[in-house]
Write an enzyme that holds these catalytic residues in place. Structure first.
Site, PDB file in Angstrom:
ATOM      1  N   CYS A   2       7.852   2.924   2.555  1.00  0.00           N
ATOM      2  CA  CYS A   2       8.540   1.622   0.959  1.00  0.00           C
ATOM      3  C   CYS A   2       8.178   2.128   0.047  1.00  0.00           C
ATOM      4  O   CYS A   2       7.714   3.317   0.028  1.00  0.00           O
ATOM      5  CB  CYS A   2       7.441   0.616   1.424  1.00  0.00           C
ATOM      6  SG  CYS A   2       7.317  -0.901   2.655  1.00  0.00           S
ATOM      7  N   ARG A  52      12.034  -1.206   2.177  1.00  0.00           N
ATOM      8  CA  ARG A  52      11.340  -1.572   2.793  1.00  0.00           C
ATOM      9  C   ARG A  52      11.226  -1.447   3.680  1.00  0.00           C
ATOM     10  O   ARG A  52      12.397  -0.766   4.953  1.00  0.00           O
ATOM     11  CB  ARG A  52      11.538  -3.318   3.007  1.00  0.00           C
ATOM     12  CG  ARG A  52      10.211  -4.218   4.165  1.00  0.00           C
ATOM     13  CD  ARG A  52      10.099  -5.126   4.471  1.00  0.00           C
ATOM     14  NE  ARG A  52       8.404  -5.521   4.666  1.00  0.00           N
ATOM     15  CZ  ARG A  52       9.209  -6.821   5.817  1.00  0.00           C
ATOM     16  NH1 ARG A  52      10.129  -7.861   5.778  1.00  0.00           N
ATOM     17  NH2 ARG A  52       8.146  -7.380   6.229  1.00  0.00           N
ATOM     18  N   VAL A  56       4.698  -4.785   9.189  1.00  0.00           N
ATOM     19  CA  VAL A  56       3.683  -6.176   8.992  1.00  0.00           C
ATOM     20  C   VAL A  56       4.191  -7.762   8.481  1.00  0.00           C
ATOM     21  O   VAL A  56       4.923  -7.489   7.867  1.00  0.00           O
ATOM     22  CB  VAL A  56       2.711  -6.137   8.826  1.00  0.00           C
ATOM     23  CG1 VAL A  56       1.866  -7.182   9.243  1.00  0.00           C
ATOM     24  CG2 VAL A  56       1.458  -5.498   8.962  1.00  0.00           C
ATOM     25  N   ASN A  78       3.876  -1.295  -2.161  1.00  0.00           N
ATOM     26  CA  ASN A  78       4.362  -0.443  -1.075  1.00  0.00           C
ATOM     27  C   ASN A  78       2.549   0.528  -0.469  1.00  0.00           C
ATOM     28  O   ASN A  78       1.687  -0.070  -1.625  1.00  0.00           O
ATOM     29  CB  ASN A  78       4.563   1.619  -2.051  1.00  0.00           C
ATOM     30  CG  ASN A  78       3.982   2.674  -0.791  1.00  0.00           C
ATOM     31  OD1 ASN A  78       4.506   2.248   0.382  1.00  0.00           O
ATOM     32  ND2 ASN A  78       4.315   3.562  -1.527  1.00  0.00           N
ATOM     33  N   GLY A  79       2.680  -0.279   0.729  1.00  0.00           N
ATOM     34  CA  GLY A  79       0.624   0.111   1.052  1.00  0.00           C
ATOM     35  C   GLY A  79       0.447  -1.232   2.319  1.00  0.00           C
ATOM     36  O   GLY A  79       1.551  -1.459   2.907  1.00  0.00           O
ATOM     37  N   GLU A  80      -0.668  -0.817   2.513  1.00  0.00           N
ATOM     38  CA  GLU A  80      -1.214  -1.897   3.666  1.00  0.00           C
ATOM     39  C   GLU A  80      -2.212  -2.852   2.977  1.00  0.00           C
ATOM     40  O   GLU A  80      -3.403  -1.480   3.462  1.00  0.00           O
ATOM     41  CB  GLU A  80      -1.141  -1.500   4.678  1.00  0.00           C
ATOM     42  CG  GLU A  80      -1.844  -2.268   6.084  1.00  0.00           C
ATOM     43  CD  GLU A  80      -1.650  -0.933   7.413  1.00  0.00           C
ATOM     44  OE1 GLU A  80      -1.924  -2.364   8.656  1.00  0.00           O
ATOM     45  OE2 GLU A  80      -1.216  -0.099   7.377  1.00  0.00           O
TER      46      GLU A  80
END
Length: 313
Positions: A2, A52, A56, A78-80
């Site tokens: 992202c 993107r 998930v 941007n990330g998790e």
């Protein structure tokens, strides 16, 4: 992976941000080939872009920029989040639209605010969010700085992005090499944070956040997490068990850590050098997976650099 970007401009020099953001976002498409979009606030003073890479919730309910259910907050992220399920369960009465961690993040911010969310969030991330009610822009970066975030002033407007090339796409940006940063690069082979190769453009430090009511005032990031403080706290509360207890506790923590990073709606794998670190991670992945773990190794013809033999074992 992202990519995020955005502009916060003074009210006395408003311009149409949509074409600007589209150019900036286009420069980040290699980071997020699955979807891209831009968003501009009703007042026109702030706008976000997002490219993107869907990991998930692959549906449109995970697309960004995303607004909270009450409409107060909008985020580009941007990330998790590794403790996404825990944070979701803590948000009672939220009417969920999808199952992305982006939605969990923005709804948690809507309920508890940015500083409190950063205290509770475990993950790797860089994000910007706009508070419509307070007219505030927030920028934040994860504790260890796994995800990048650059920012700086450009003719009175604050610009930010995951990569410098998106900032270069802003029509008013005039790149000027920071000679001190160049010296650091020649000395260390990288440019230490908070500096960048361009004058006036900085990296947001790991474990820091920035809150702005005006693009030209109070541009001073604040720390929300300190490695030094965590280290000192650990030294003051040493582990009192035996060596066997320590081994068992370390294995437990590693298993939990690896498991939380395996949450994905797309296939995932691991880089495997054959060394202790990557071999341990892959072993823990395989122990918690019902299918063979895909691994990837870089090989060399030169024997002194060749690790593929160890990886194969």
């Amino acid at each position: 992976m992202c990519g995020v970007c955005g502009v916060f401009q003074p009210r006395f020099q408003l311009r149409d941000l949509t074409p600007v953001l589209r150019e900036m976002t286009a420069a980040l498409r290699h980071r997020g080939p699955d979807h891209s979009d831009v968003w501009v606030s009703k007042g026109g003073e702030v706008g976000f872009g997002h490219a993107r890479l869907a990991i998930v919730d692959l549906s449109e309910t995970g697309e960004q920029p995303m607004s909270s259910g009450d409409g107060r907050w909008t985020i580009t992220y941007n990330g998790e989040l590794y403790n996404c399920d825990y944070l979701r369960r803590s948000l009672h009465s939220v009417r969920w639209r999808g199952c992305s961690d982006t939605e969990v993040l923005v709804e948690h911010i809507a309920r508890h605010g940015v500083p409190e969310t950063l205290k509770r969030a475990k993950g790797m991330f860089a994000f910007a969010c706009w508070d419509t009610r307070e007219s505030e822009l927030w920028l934040a970066r994860d504790r260890f700085g796994e995800k990048p975030l650059y920012y700086g002033l450009c003719r009175g407007s604050l610009v930010f992005a995951s990569e410098l090339k998106a900032i270069r796409a802003h029509p008013d940006f005039k790149p000027e090499i920071d000679r001190d940063a160049l010296v650091s690069y020649l000395r260390f082979s990288y440019i230490p944070a908070p500096h960048s190769i361009y004058k006036g453009i900085r990296k947001l430090l790991p474990g820091h956040l920035l809150c702005l009511k005006s693009p030209m005032k109070d541009c001073n990031p604040q720390s929300y997490w300190s490695l030094r403080e965590v280290t000192l706290e650990g030294m003051n509360r040493p582990f009192n068990g035996s060596d066997e207890d320590a081994v068992d506790e370390l294995e437990k923590l590693l298993k939990e850590s690896v498991k939380s990073r395996m949450i994905s709606d797309v296939p995932l794998g691991a880089f495997l050098s054959g060394g202790i670190d990557s071999s341990t991670i892959v072993a823990l992945m395989q122990a918690q997976s019902d299918r063979p773990v895909d691994t990837f190794t870089i090989g060399f013809n030169e024997k002194e650099f060749k690790e593929a033999v160890h990886a194969k074992k």
